[in-house]
Motif scaffolding. Structure first.
Motif, short mmCIF file in Angstrom:
data_model
loop_
_atom_site.label_atom_id
_atom_site.label_comp_id
_atom_site.label_asym_id
_atom_site.label_seq_id
_atom_site.Cartn_x
_atom_site.Cartn_y
_atom_site.Cartn_z
N VAL A 134 0.83 -1.21 0.00
CA VAL A 134 0.00 0.00 0.00
C VAL A 134 0.87 1.26 0.00
O VAL A 134 0.55 2.24 -0.68
CB VAL A 134 -0.97 -0.02 1.20
CG1 VAL A 134 -1.58 1.35 1.44
CG2 VAL A 134 -2.06 -1.04 0.96
N SER A 135 1.96 1.25 0.73
CA SER A 135 2.85 2.41 0.72
C SER A 135 3.45 2.64 -0.66
O SER A 135 3.69 3.78 -1.07
CB SER A 135 3.96 2.26 1.76
OG SER A 135 4.90 1.27 1.37
N MET A 136 3.68 1.55 -1.40
CA MET A 136 4.19 1.69 -2.76
C MET A 136 3.12 2.28 -3.68
O MET A 136 3.42 3.08 -4.56
CB MET A 136 4.66 0.34 -3.28
CG MET A 136 5.51 0.42 -4.53
SD MET A 136 6.98 1.46 -4.35
CE MET A 136 7.91 0.53 -3.14
N MET A 137 1.87 1.88 -3.47
CA MET A 137 0.79 2.48 -4.26
C MET A 137 0.62 3.96 -3.88
O MET A 137 0.27 4.79 -4.73
CB MET A 137 -0.52 1.72 -4.03
CG MET A 137 -0.47 0.25 -4.45
SD MET A 137 0.00 -0.01 -6.18
CE MET A 137 -1.46 0.62 -7.01
N ALA A 138 0.89 4.29 -2.61
CA ALA A 138 0.83 5.69 -2.19
C ALA A 138 1.95 6.49 -2.84
O ALA A 138 1.79 7.69 -3.10
CB ALA A 138 0.92 5.79 -0.67
N HIS A 139 3.09 5.85 -3.11
CA HIS A 139 4.16 6.50 -3.87
C HIS A 139 3.67 6.83 -5.28
O HIS A 139 3.90 7.95 -5.79
CB HIS A 139 5.37 5.55 -3.94
CG HIS A 139 6.40 5.94 -4.96
ND1 HIS A 139 7.57 6.58 -4.64
CD2 HIS A 139 6.44 5.74 -6.31
CE1 HIS A 139 8.28 6.78 -5.74
NE2 HIS A 139 7.62 6.28 -6.77
N GLU A 140 2.98 5.88 -5.94
CA GLU A 140 2.45 6.14 -7.27
C GLU A 140 1.40 7.26 -7.23
O GLU A 140 1.33 8.09 -8.14
CB GLU A 140 1.84 4.86 -7.87
CG GLU A 140 2.84 3.75 -8.08
CD GLU A 140 4.05 4.18 -8.88
OE1 GLU A 140 3.89 4.90 -9.88
OE2 GLU A 140 5.18 3.83 -8.49
#
Length: 352
Positions: A232-238
């Motif tokens: 989820v944190s990686m999707m928040a990066h996107e």
């Protein structure tokens, strides 16, 4: 690199083809060659991809080595001088200034990298976003989690951006269990795991299987931690790239990239751009920490996670070192202020 000897790095060719926002309209590549940063500059434009796993792939909630905070000046917005109005003559029968309702001033947004209007937005408000305990190894559960947290991202970012007079709309999502093709090319590219944001249609593309389990020479995020907060944190990066697009940061970054005459200069701009998105993603994780929840132990898991992703020595340095990915994630999580994510004012040592 902390925590022992890492495994072989992912093949740098396994990165998705890349394209910029539609208004830039660069010449499209004739083949599906690599990204502009770390590939051929000026022919292929940049897509905003996720981070590659390069560190020791160890499950658990180990804490990353501490890094020094980044000192970012308090943001002071540029104010245009107002013209003075001469006092009316005694014989002038027109209403005085005190009796005239001044016209509403149109707000002028600053879209530059260093002084963007976004930096005066402050921190993300606390967002209620309980997610339970979904498994990252279930496509249906992980996709549902991504789409659910996307609404939480919308609530936080839309509020502070609209307060600054910015036009906001949510990004689209295309999440599959295997592979697909979007407006910016295949997702993921052959042998890659990373999700990417496509500015042509403001859509985030992701393969749950590739992200979690890996592909080719690239290890999956699930090999660092099986807690869903990492993905989820990686999707928040996107999503952070979507914020950059709406605020004008993307446009100014691209203008400077095209003007840069050196490969090292283009890479340096890319690293600051990507590390800023990581910082924005961390702000979101902080905003949902009470309800998601992100406990102190899980916060340390995220710190460890971001000490294991980034650029591998000897390969294109376009996303920042693992140490600096860890640094900027901590910056966003601990300070939760948009101006504290101003990588464009930070020392080069923190964006290497």
């Amino acid at each position: 690199m902390p925590y022992g000897r890492p495994p072989p790095p992912p093949d740098p060719r396994h990165r998705p083809p890349s394209y910029p926002p539609p208004q830039w309209q660069p010449q499209r590549p004739r083949s599906g060659g690599g990204a502009i940063i770390g590939g051929v500059f000026g022919v292929v434009a940049l897509v905003f991809v996720g981070l590659v796993v390069v560190g020791a792939l160890i499950k658990g909630s180990r804490t990353a080595d501490p890094v020094s905070p980044v000192a970012i000046p308090t943001f002071t917005p540029f104010e245009r001088p107002t013209s003075s109005t001469a006092s009316p003559r005694a014989t002038d029968s027109r209403p005085t200034e005190s009796t005239v309702t001044p016209p509403a001033r149109r707000q002028v947004l600053n879209t530059t990298l260093k002084n963007n209007t976004l930096y005066r937005a402050g921190g993300l408000p606390r967002v209620n976003c309980p997610v339970g305990s979904p498994s990252i190894y279930s496509h249906s559960q992980l996709k549902a989690l991504i789409l659910k947290t996307s609404k939480c991202l919308d609530r936080g970012w839309s509020q502070i951006m609209r307060e600054q007079g910015m036009t906001w709309h949510p990004p689209g999502y295309a999440v599959t269990s295997s592979r697909g093709r979007g407006a910016c090319g295949d997702f993921p590219s052959t042998g890659s795991i990373v999700p990417y944001y496509c500015p042509r249609n403001t859509t985030i593309y992701a393969s749950t299987t590739a992200m979690v389990k890996g592909s080719g020479n690239s290890g999956g995020y699930g090999q660092i931690t099986d807690w869903h907060g990492g993905v989820v944190s990686m999707m928040a990066h996107e999503y952070g790239h979507h914020v950059q697009q709406l605020s004008g940061l993307s446009d100014d970054w691209w203008r400077q990239t095209t003007r840069s005459t050196s490969r090292s200069g283009k890479l340096a701009l890319s690293r600051r751009f990507e590390l800023q998105a990581t910082c924005f993603g961390a702000m979101f994780m902080r905003s949902v920490s009470a309800s998601y929840p992100v406990t102190p132990a899980r916060r340390n898991t995220l710190y460890y996670f971001y000490s294991r992703v980034g650029d591998w020595p000897g390969h294109p340095r376009d996303h920042g070192s693992p140490a600096n990915n860890n640094r900027w994630f901590r910056q966003g999580y601990e300070k939760n202020k948009t101006f504290q994510c101003n990588t464009w004012l930070a020392p080069s040592s923190t964006t290497s």
